[in-house]
Design a protein around this motif. Structure first.
Motif, PDB file in Angstrom:
ATOM      1  N   VAL A  91       0.164  -1.343  -0.104  1.00  0.00           N
ATOM      2  CA  VAL A  91       0.181   0.128  -0.232  1.00  0.00           C
ATOM      3  C   VAL A  91       0.637   1.434   0.148  1.00  0.00           C
ATOM      4  CG1 VAL A  91      -1.799   0.865   0.984  1.00  0.00           C
ATOM      5  CG2 VAL A  91      -2.500  -0.948   1.058  1.00  0.00           C
ATOM      6  N   GLN A  92       0.441   2.064  -1.455  1.00  0.00           N
ATOM      7  CA  GLN A  92       1.362   3.008  -1.132  1.00  0.00           C
ATOM      8  C   GLN A  92       0.357   4.651  -1.829  1.00  0.00           C
ATOM      9  OE1 GLN A  92       3.977   1.121  -4.720  1.00  0.00           O
ATOM     10  NE2 GLN A  92       5.702   1.733  -3.222  1.00  0.00           N
ATOM     11  N   LEU A  93      -0.170   4.667  -0.855  1.00  0.00           N
ATOM     12  CA  LEU A  93      -1.302   5.628  -0.984  1.00  0.00           C
ATOM     13  C   LEU A  93      -0.471   7.338  -0.164  1.00  0.00           C
ATOM     14  CD1 LEU A  93      -4.179   3.834   0.412  1.00  0.00           C
ATOM     15  CD2 LEU A  93      -3.639   4.730  -2.533  1.00  0.00           C
ATOM     16  N   LEU A  94      -1.118   7.742  -0.684  1.00  0.00           N
ATOM     17  CA  LEU A  94      -0.523   9.232  -0.786  1.00  0.00           C
ATOM     18  C   LEU A  94      -1.189   9.686   0.419  1.00  0.00           C
ATOM     19  CD1 LEU A  94       1.644  10.420  -4.018  1.00  0.00           C
ATOM     20  CD2 LEU A  94       2.859   9.432  -2.271  1.00  0.00           C
ATOM     21  N   TYR A  95      -2.190   9.627  -0.042  1.00  0.00           N
ATOM     22  CA  TYR A  95      -3.416  10.670   0.689  1.00  0.00           C
ATOM     23  C   TYR A  95      -4.868   9.681   0.328  1.00  0.00           C
ATOM     24  CZ  TYR A  95      -7.221  13.994   1.215  1.00  0.00           C
ATOM     25  OH  TYR A  95      -8.423  14.520   1.761  1.00  0.00           O
ATOM     26  N   PHE A  96      -5.734   9.735   1.812  1.00  0.00           N
ATOM     27  CA  PHE A  96      -6.738   8.749   0.798  1.00  0.00           C
ATOM     28  C   PHE A  96      -7.640   9.478   2.125  1.00  0.00           C
ATOM     29  CE2 PHE A  96      -4.176   6.486   3.695  1.00  0.00           C
ATOM     30  CZ  PHE A  96      -4.987   6.894   5.032  1.00  0.00           C
ATOM     31  N   ASN A  97      -9.080  10.242   1.476  1.00  0.00           N
ATOM     32  CA  ASN A  97      -9.675  11.076   2.938  1.00  0.00           C
ATOM     33  C   ASN A  97     -10.809   9.647   3.312  1.00  0.00           C
ATOM     34  OD1 ASN A  97     -11.458   9.748   0.575  1.00  0.00           O
ATOM     35  ND2 ASN A  97     -12.509  11.142  -0.202  1.00  0.00           N
ATOM     36  N   SER A  98     -11.878  10.574   3.984  1.00  0.00           N
ATOM     37  CA  SER A  98     -12.599   9.944   5.443  1.00  0.00           C
ATOM     38  C   SER A  98     -13.210   8.469   4.946  1.00  0.00           C
ATOM     39  CB  SER A  98     -13.172  10.836   6.455  1.00  0.00           C
ATOM     40  OG  SER A  98     -14.293  11.563   5.525  1.00  0.00           O
ATOM     41  N   SER A  99     -14.066   9.052   3.883  1.00  0.00           N
ATOM     42  CA  SER A  99     -14.701   7.444   2.754  1.00  0.00           C
ATOM     43  C   SER A  99     -13.413   7.176   2.388  1.00  0.00           C
ATOM     44  CB  SER A  99     -15.674   8.224   1.647  1.00  0.00           C
ATOM     45  OG  SER A  99     -14.806   8.756   0.985  1.00  0.00           O
ATOM     46  N   SER A 100     -12.310   7.169   1.982  1.00  0.00           N
ATOM     47  CA  SER A 100     -11.304   5.866   1.878  1.00  0.00           C
ATOM     48  C   SER A 100     -11.029   5.411   2.932  1.00  0.00           C
ATOM     49  CB  SER A 100     -10.587   6.369   0.874  1.00  0.00           C
ATOM     50  OG  SER A 100     -11.441   7.102  -0.434  1.00  0.00           O
ATOM     51  N   THR A 101     -10.733   6.240   3.850  1.00  0.00           N
ATOM     52  CA  THR A 101     -10.432   5.070   5.232  1.00  0.00           C
ATOM     53  C   THR A 101     -11.210   3.732   5.505  1.00  0.00           C
ATOM     54  OG1 THR A 101      -8.976   7.279   6.006  1.00  0.00           O
ATOM     55  CG2 THR A 101     -10.211   5.473   7.703  1.00  0.00           C
ATOM     56  N   LYS A 102     -12.599   4.020   5.603  1.00  0.00           N
ATOM     57  CA  LYS A 102     -13.913   3.283   5.835  1.00  0.00           C
ATOM     58  C   LYS A 102     -13.649   2.296   4.787  1.00  0.00           C
ATOM     59  CE  LYS A 102     -18.599   3.196   7.248  1.00  0.00           C
ATOM     60  NZ  LYS A 102     -20.356   3.633   6.817  1.00  0.00           N
ATOM     61  N   MET A 103     -13.279   2.664   3.662  1.00  0.00           N
ATOM     62  CA  MET A 103     -13.574   1.065   2.447  1.00  0.00           C
ATOM     63  C   MET A 103     -12.145   0.517   3.110  1.00  0.00           C
ATOM     64  SD  MET A 103     -15.990   1.052   0.988  1.00  0.00           S
ATOM     65  CE  MET A 103     -16.519   1.925   2.696  1.00  0.00           C
ATOM     66  N   LEU A 104     -11.120   1.363   3.043  1.00  0.00           N
ATOM     67  CA  LEU A 104      -9.560   0.415   3.554  1.00  0.00           C
ATOM     68  C   LEU A 104      -9.580  -0.044   5.145  1.00  0.00           C
ATOM     69  CD1 LEU A 104      -7.220   3.648   2.581  1.00  0.00           C
ATOM     70  CD2 LEU A 104      -7.755   1.263   1.073  1.00  0.00           C
ATOM     71  N   PHE A 105     -10.905   0.470   5.293  1.00  0.00           N
ATOM     72  CA  PHE A 105     -10.667  -0.776   7.251  1.00  0.00           C
ATOM     73  C   PHE A 105     -11.674  -2.215   6.395  1.00  0.00           C
ATOM     74  CE2 PHE A 105     -12.354  -1.867  10.987  1.00  0.00           C
ATOM     75  CZ  PHE A 105     -10.639  -1.503  11.780  1.00  0.00           C
ATOM     76  N   SER A 106     -11.961  -2.355   5.528  1.00  0.00           N
ATOM     77  CA  SER A 106     -13.154  -3.028   5.249  1.00  0.00           C
ATOM     78  C   SER A 106     -11.874  -4.179   4.702  1.00  0.00           C
ATOM     79  CB  SER A 106     -14.031  -2.643   4.718  1.00  0.00           C
ATOM     80  OG  SER A 106     -14.999  -2.320   5.115  1.00  0.00           O
ATOM     81  N   PHE A 107     -11.090  -3.709   3.357  1.00  0.00           N
ATOM     82  CA  PHE A 107     -10.212  -4.664   2.429  1.00  0.00           C
ATOM     83  C   PHE A 107      -9.182  -5.078   3.777  1.00  0.00           C
ATOM     84  CE2 PHE A 107      -6.127  -3.810   0.753  1.00  0.00           C
ATOM     85  CZ  PHE A 107      -5.860  -4.838  -0.303  1.00  0.00           C
ATOM     86  N   PHE A 108      -9.222  -4.365   5.221  1.00  0.00           N
ATOM     87  CA  PHE A 108      -7.756  -4.923   6.021  1.00  0.00           C
ATOM     88  C   PHE A 108      -8.386  -5.390   7.531  1.00  0.00           C
ATOM     89  CE2 PHE A 108      -5.566  -1.019   4.762  1.00  0.00           C
ATOM     90  CZ  PHE A 108      -4.525  -1.860   3.993  1.00  0.00           C
ATOM     91  N   GLU A 109      -9.755  -5.456   7.015  1.00  0.00           N
ATOM     92  CA  GLU A 109     -10.579  -6.662   8.062  1.00  0.00           C
ATOM     93  C   GLU A 109     -10.619  -8.385   7.222  1.00  0.00           C
ATOM     94  OE1 GLU A 109     -12.961  -8.561  10.771  1.00  0.00           O
ATOM     95  OE2 GLU A 109     -11.743  -5.986  10.912  1.00  0.00           O
ATOM     96  N   MET A 110     -10.665  -7.977   6.001  1.00  0.00           N
ATOM     97  CA  MET A 110     -10.625  -9.087   5.435  1.00  0.00           C
ATOM     98  C   MET A 110      -9.671  -9.240   5.424  1.00  0.00           C
ATOM     99  SD  MET A 110     -12.713  -8.267   1.668  1.00  0.00           S
ATOM    100  CE  MET A 110     -14.221  -6.981   1.884  1.00  0.00           C
ATOM    101  N   LEU A 111      -8.427  -8.958   4.867  1.00  0.00           N
ATOM    102  CA  LEU A 111      -7.365  -9.451   5.087  1.00  0.00           C
ATOM    103  C   LEU A 111      -6.543 -10.387   6.468  1.00  0.00           C
ATOM    104  CD1 LEU A 111      -4.893  -6.745   2.967  1.00  0.00           C
ATOM    105  CD2 LEU A 111      -5.650  -9.408   2.177  1.00  0.00           C
ATOM    106  N   TYR A 112      -7.410  -9.563   7.262  1.00  0.00           N
ATOM    107  CA  TYR A 112      -6.783  -9.791   8.761  1.00  0.00           C
ATOM    108  C   TYR A 112      -8.139 -11.309   9.711  1.00  0.00           C
ATOM    109  CZ  TYR A 112      -7.649 -10.417  14.091  1.00  0.00           C
ATOM    110  OH  TYR A 112      -7.486 -10.522  15.096  1.00  0.00           O
ATOM    111  N   GLN A 113      -9.692 -11.160   8.374  1.00  0.00           N
ATOM    112  CA  GLN A 113      -9.366 -12.347   8.480  1.00  0.00           C
ATOM    113  C   GLN A 113      -9.082 -13.759   7.844  1.00  0.00           C
ATOM    114  OE1 GLN A 113     -11.990 -13.202  10.734  1.00  0.00           O
ATOM    115  NE2 GLN A 113     -12.194 -11.264  11.175  1.00  0.00           N
ATOM    116  N   ALA A 114      -8.182 -13.444   6.922  1.00  0.00           N
ATOM    117  CA  ALA A 114      -7.486 -14.397   6.104  1.00  0.00           C
ATOM    118  C   ALA A 114      -6.323 -15.014   6.703  1.00  0.00           C
ATOM    119  CB  ALA A 114      -7.096 -13.567   4.403  1.00  0.00           C
ATOM    120  N   ALA A 115      -5.891 -14.272   7.052  1.00  0.00           N
ATOM    121  CA  ALA A 115      -4.659 -14.100   7.958  1.00  0.00           C
ATOM    122  C   ALA A 115      -4.832 -15.074   9.357  1.00  0.00           C
ATOM    123  CB  ALA A 115      -3.857 -13.266   8.863  1.00  0.00           C
ATOM    124  N   GLU A 116      -5.815 -14.520  10.067  1.00  0.00           N
ATOM    125  CA  GLU A 116      -6.733 -16.035  11.295  1.00  0.00           C
ATOM    126  C   GLU A 116      -6.992 -17.492  11.044  1.00  0.00           C
ATOM    127  OE1 GLU A 116      -7.705 -14.645  15.106  1.00  0.00           O
ATOM    128  OE2 GLU A 116      -5.569 -13.229  14.276  1.00  0.00           O
TER     129      GLU A 116
END
Length: 127
Positions: A62-87
C-alpha cells in the motif's frame, strides 16, 4: 482467479491485484466521489480471492499518498478481510509505504498493525 487492474486517476489509486501471484497493490491517492462505489468491486473480488486460499502467503503493498475519510472506511474493510484470512491460517504480509514527512499516513498504518495483529506489518519511509 484472474488479475484485477484499475489504472490510477487524479482521485483514485492504481489497483493492481495479481491474484494468481497472491500480490495485491494499491498506489496513489484515494478521494473518489463515492468511495463505496469505487471500492465495492475491489472488496468483492478480494473476498472471492481470499475464500480460495488455504495456508498461503499474500503480499500486500500500500503506497497511498493521501486518502479521505470515506476511503478510510473502505480501506478498513479491506484490511478486515485480510485479517480474517490471516486468522484462518494464511500469511498476510503488509508493506505500508508513507512519505518520510507524513505522520498521518504512518499513524494510520501503525493503527492497522495494532488493530490487526495477525497481519505482518512493515512500514517503509519514502523520500
Amino acid at each position: 482467479m484472474e488479475k484485477f487492474y484499475l489504472a490510477a486517476t487524479s482521485n483514485t489509486p492504481e489497483v493492481d491485484f495479481d491474484f494468481p501471484q497472491r500480490r495485491l497493490s494499491l498506489k496513489g491517492e484515494s478521494y473518489p466521489e463515492s468511495a463505496a462505489a469505487f471500492y465495492g468491486d475491489i472488496l468483492t473480488k478480494t473476498a472471492e480471492f481470499l475464500q480460495t486460499l488455504d495456508q498461503e502467503k499474500i503480499d500486500v503493498s500500500v503506497q497511498l499518498l493521501y486518502f479521505n475519510s470515506s476511503s478510510t472506511k473502505m480501506l478498513f474493510s479491506f484490511f478486515e478481510m485480510l485479517y480474517q484470512a490471516a486468522e484462518a491460517g494464511n500469511a498476510v504480509i503488509l508493506d505500508w509505504y508513507h512519505d518520510v514527512d507524513d505522520e498521518t499516513i504512518l499513524e494510520f498504518g501503525l493503527e492497522l498493525a495494532e488493530d490487526f495483529p495477525s497481519i505482518e506489518f512493515h512500514a517503509h519511509a519514502v523520500e
